[in-house]
Motif scaffolding. Sequence first.
Motif, mmCIF file in Angstrom:
data_model
loop_
_atom_site.group_PDB
_atom_site.id
_atom_site.type_symbol
_atom_site.label_atom_id
_atom_site.label_comp_id
_atom_site.label_asym_id
_atom_site.label_seq_id
_atom_site.Cartn_x
_atom_site.Cartn_y
_atom_site.Cartn_z
ATOM 1 N N ARG A 146 0.839 -1.208 0.000
ATOM 2 C CA ARG A 146 0.000 0.000 0.000
ATOM 3 C C ARG A 146 0.868 1.250 0.000
ATOM 4 O O ARG A 146 0.584 2.236 -0.663
ATOM 5 C CB ARG A 146 -0.917 0.013 1.235
ATOM 6 N N ARG A 147 1.970 1.212 0.775
ATOM 7 C CA ARG A 147 2.873 2.366 0.787
ATOM 8 C C ARG A 147 3.563 2.516 -0.569
ATOM 9 O O ARG A 147 3.847 3.622 -1.023
ATOM 10 C CB ARG A 147 3.921 2.211 1.893
ATOM 11 N N SER A 148 3.834 1.381 -1.221
ATOM 12 C CA SER A 148 4.563 1.435 -2.490
ATOM 13 C C SER A 148 3.724 2.007 -3.622
ATOM 14 O O SER A 148 4.279 2.566 -4.574
ATOM 15 C CB SER A 148 5.049 0.038 -2.877
ATOM 16 N N VAL A 149 2.400 1.853 -3.547
ATOM 17 C CA VAL A 149 1.572 2.392 -4.636
ATOM 18 C C VAL A 149 1.249 3.864 -4.407
ATOM 19 O O VAL A 149 0.627 4.504 -5.259
ATOM 20 C CB VAL A 149 0.250 1.600 -4.824
ATOM 21 N N ALA A 150 1.672 4.402 -3.280
ATOM 22 C CA ALA A 150 1.440 5.821 -3.008
ATOM 23 C C ALA A 150 2.446 6.656 -3.802
ATOM 24 O O ALA A 150 3.540 6.185 -4.119
ATOM 25 C CB ALA A 150 1.597 6.097 -1.515
ATOM 26 N N PRO A 151 2.102 7.898 -4.096
ATOM 27 C CA PRO A 151 2.995 8.748 -4.894
ATOM 28 C C PRO A 151 4.120 9.359 -4.057
ATOM 29 O O PRO A 151 4.233 10.575 -3.937
ATOM 30 C CB PRO A 151 2.055 9.831 -5.427
ATOM 31 N N VAL A 152 4.935 8.504 -3.458
ATOM 32 C CA VAL A 152 6.045 8.972 -2.621
ATOM 33 C C VAL A 152 7.325 8.375 -3.177
ATOM 34 O O VAL A 152 7.418 7.167 -3.371
ATOM 35 C CB VAL A 152 5.862 8.522 -1.150
ATOM 36 N N ARG A 153 8.298 9.227 -3.431
ATOM 37 C CA ARG A 153 9.570 8.741 -3.962
ATOM 38 C C ARG A 153 10.252 7.811 -2.976
ATOM 39 O O ARG A 153 10.228 8.054 -1.766
ATOM 40 C CB ARG A 153 10.489 9.921 -4.275
#
Lengths: 313, 369
Positions: free
Chosen positions: B203-210
């Motif tokens: 879930r964290r990986s699909v967020a738009p965070v580098r």
Amino acid sequence: MAEEVVRVRDLVKRYGDLLALDHLDLSVGEGEIFGLLGPNGSGKSTAIGCLLALLTYDRGTIEVFGREMTPSAYDLKKRIGVVFQDVAVFEQMSVYENIDYFCGLYVKDKARRKQLVDEAITFTGLEEQLKKRPRQLSGGLLRRLNIACGIAHQPELIIMDEPTVAVDPQSRNHILEGIRELNRKGSTVIYTTHYMEEAEQLCTRLTIIDRGRSVAAGTSEELKAMIKTGETVTIEGIALDAAHLETIRSMPDVFEVSYRDGTLKIRFSGGRNHLVEVLHGLEREKITFGRVFSEQPTLNDVFLEITGKELRE
Amino acid sequence: MTEIRYRFLRVLRDRGNVFWTLIFPIALALLFNFSFKDLGEESWKNIPTAVVVQEKNEPFESFLAAIDGELIEMKTMDEDTAVKALDAGRVSGIYYENETPSLTVASSGLSQTVLASALDSYLGNAALLKEVAVKNPEGLAAAAEALTEQNSYLTEETLGGKSYNYTMDYFYALIGMTCFFGCFTGMKLGEECTANQSVLAARRSVAPVRKSRMVLTDMLVGFSVQFCLVLVLLAFLNFVLDIRLSGNPAATLLVCACGALTGVSFGIVLGCAGRIKQSIRIGLSISVPLLCSFLSGLMIGDMKQTVEENAPLINRINPSAVISDAFYYINIYPDGRGLARCLVTLAVISLGLAFLAFLMMRRTRYDSL
């Protein structure tokens, strides 16, 4: 014409020797609730994983909002919300903190985020659980929290991977109604499930997937129109002899008759209703009977006729 | 800022992790303190000894008089009484005074060994004492006294002018181990960035965070928490156990900071190593810090010296040994260059590990989740 939000072409994915996705094609239009229906192991979650750029794939293209989806496509990721099949929340944080955290990954403005979080809480009915930790929630409430974390930032595209697994009926209805509400507000939804009733209730368009391949696509009515099976009439507590059965078999549109343990099942082809005709026939012959059911074809019938097996094994 | 705040909450509320990272080193510190506290400061009790005069021997009497009150507590008695006292344990041994004095003991131990050594010392110099008794009887007492004195012709001085207590090596190694324990926190944080480790990470990986920002945020959070835990340990050593690190406080804090960063970075790399089974990663997170601590002398004090003699490169790159060396440079032998070398080594290891974690996660897709 509605814009194409997701376009998957010729997607192939292997896990060693296992062909998980076999030249899969998908197209999801803007504003749809698009159902990806298939049994366990058919490739639904794998397709979602590839779509989200989490999984490698061997061949094919995936476009979201008209652009190739990659792990570094942050501007695309900002417009997508995901509700995973398994609950994905922090055990150490409360309900409110979880929703606020995940919304914060998408929305930086504090005031806007607070508004969105409050709306997500109201939307999922978690107002009285805000300070509780996930382990203190029931299964249904946990699923609602899982959904709230995925949609709090009000994304344009929502991907839900079997969100109602192991959920009680009340929570399930709440979740389904919530999805309809999200769609009414403008979100496109991709919904994977192996529950045909959910897919029929909810989805505006469906693809049935089996062994990594799309076997049928269209609206629910279009899919049912593809198969021979029409109405199924079931009559319980009835006593029939061979002559009666022969008469029934000779009725128009009948393509299968089964009679066992006092239960008669007649399957018709075509879209016409035949129940009245059957009941009149039984009345003429002065045959008594118990309960009577008339069922229209289901997606399970579609799946069964296309693949030769039940949707839920 | 929101993400940093929530990552702090996530780490601080993981009580099990905080407990083991802090409580285990404190427990070890208590054990070390209990074991080493009285070393070198033992108090001596004079050995109760009976003397039975069978035949007068003046030189021997002068010798006994010289050590009475210094080494032994002498009591003259008849033989029967002496034997009974020996059997009852009221005396540790019986000196029989005659032409050739002898010793009788009932058991073997430190006291009995001391009595025997004293007798051997007299017998080795008996001829000298007899000659002094004949030629210069007034000087007999002084001659006997001189026999009992231990003269040392060497004094110990450290190069830095500060006193060196070898037991501090254990505490330096303990601080090094605590810094390295940051790998437990780092590993959990790293796992939550790696999509194939958990659905939460997905879930964290699909967020738009580098990914670079994710790694840096987690490093900052992990480092801050671990540094605070190390400070708690230092405060415990200083204020509760009275184990004082006498050197420059700023340098001490800098070393602890670099050490904590190294431990957390190592843990993050382990957490991001998605291809390695979790059981193996957990094993590495436990065994590597303990091995490094062992090689730096946590369990056997001479180990670091042994490694230095046989494989000095290990001491140059072992973070626990580098931290221990840095404390040595701060507290015992002030050497700016040596300290700088240690700090640079730790910084290079930390940054190298952080970069490795970033490379492992950057634009990564997985074969399976």
